[in-house]
Design a protein around this motif. Structure first.
Motif, PDB file in Angstrom:
ATOM      1  N   VAL A  36       4.755 -41.755  -5.732  1.00  0.00           N
ATOM      2  CA  VAL A  36       5.070 -40.372  -5.348  1.00  0.00           C
ATOM      3  C   VAL A  36       5.051 -40.269  -3.825  1.00  0.00           C
ATOM      4  N   CYS A  42       8.273 -31.925  -7.771  1.00  0.00           N
ATOM      5  CA  CYS A  42       7.555 -32.374  -8.960  1.00  0.00           C
ATOM      6  C   CYS A  42       7.294 -31.210  -9.903  1.00  0.00           C
ATOM      7  N   LEU A  56      -0.779 -33.629  -6.431  1.00  0.00           N
ATOM      8  CA  LEU A  56       0.644 -33.787  -6.129  1.00  0.00           C
ATOM      9  C   LEU A  56       1.039 -32.984  -4.893  1.00  0.00           C
ATOM     10  N   TYR A 101      14.188 -32.627 -10.705  1.00  0.00           N
ATOM     11  CA  TYR A 101      12.886 -33.140 -10.297  1.00  0.00           C
ATOM     12  C   TYR A 101      12.899 -34.639 -10.001  1.00  0.00           C
ATOM     13  N   LEU A 103       9.935 -36.056 -10.094  1.00  0.00           N
ATOM     14  CA  LEU A 103       8.863 -36.451 -11.006  1.00  0.00           C
ATOM     15  C   LEU A 103       8.577 -35.314 -11.962  1.00  0.00           C
TER      16      LEU A 103
END
Length: 260
Positions: A36, A42, A56, A101, A103
């Motif tokens: 990431v 995300c 995140l 996205y 993730l």
């Protein structure tokens, strides 16, 4: 019977935080393996108490975005960041936007959904080309393993499993996740599983105690256990002893959408 939750706290929030404390270290390892990076967008679906959404948001930085999605976002109270947006959203009726996205991550969510494989497919469609999906699901049947043997705790664990089926959930979905993930068409990059042995009377046992407490009234109402049996199970779990029980197994699978 000793109260299973800390005084003056929401038992469900405490339960979510306890589960996160046990499972987040592995989740972070998988996210670091995925790589990431700053600037990513995300989706944290079924964000719970918000611990991974917070991680995140720190990772993707000022130019990244994190959408923390849950039907009860109130448990994320106090988790704030300029790049973190909370969305009250039922993922079974309002899918993630396709191709949006870098993730998508969910943990211990799909097993509770009747349309779990459809939703899993929608997660895959929500990825940008080259985007990553990490899904983690539980198999709660492992909590029936107790040493030394305890018929009472095994019965309580079996009652939890049966009640999950009554509610349309799949208590063993973790073991079905890998083939289901492959059916999305994503390239599987890795899979792993984790569980923890916890001792009666320890702080870690609260993950199991609080899960039983949440469902105990319905388990009794359904006739799966009597009230006195449930209270005895609470006492056995919370009384310090040499009794050891496994937490639910968490199976994690991660993969990637093709670049085009």
């Amino acid at each position: 019977m000793q109260s299973p939750a800390e005084p003056h706290s929401d038992p469900e929030k405490v339960r979510l935080e306890r589960v996160a404390a046990l499972t987040d270290p592995a989740t972070v390892r998988y996210l670091e393996q995925i790589g990431v990076r700053e600037g990513w967008t995300c989706a944290e679906v079924g964000a719970g108490a918000g611990s991974i959404a917070r991680w995140l948001s720190n990772r993707v930085g000022h130019f990244g975005k994190v959408h923390a999605i849950d039907i009860e976002p109130g448990y994320m109270e106090g988790v704030t960041a300029p790049n973190l947006e909370f969305r009250e959203q039922d993922i079974t009726t309002t899918p993630l936007q396709e191709g949006s996205y870098d993730l998508v991550h969910s943990k211990i969510l799909l097993m509770h959904l009747a349309d779990r494989e459809r939703v899993l497919g929608e997660f895959a469609k929500a990825l940008k080309p080259g985007g990553y999906l990490l899904v983690e699901e539980a198999d709660i049947r492992s909590i029936q393993r107790v040493d030394p043997p305890s018929p009472l705790l095994t019965r309580a664990a079996a009652a939890l499993e049966t009640f999950f089926y009554f509610g349309g959930a799949d208590p063993g979905y973790g073991m079905k996740l890998l083939p289901a993930f492959r059916r999305t068409g994503l390239t599987v990059l890795g899979s792993d599983c984790q569980l923890t042995a916890v001792q009666a009377g320890s702080p870690e046992i609260q993950t199991i105690v609080l899960s039983l407490a949440k469902l105990a009234p319905m388990i009794v109402k359904a006739g799966l256990m009597g009230q006195k049996e449930v209270e005895a199970a609470f006492d056995e779990l919370q009384r310090p002893s040499d009794t050891v029980i496994y937490t639910p197994i968490t199976v994690s699978v991660w993969g990637r959408r093709a670049d085009s």
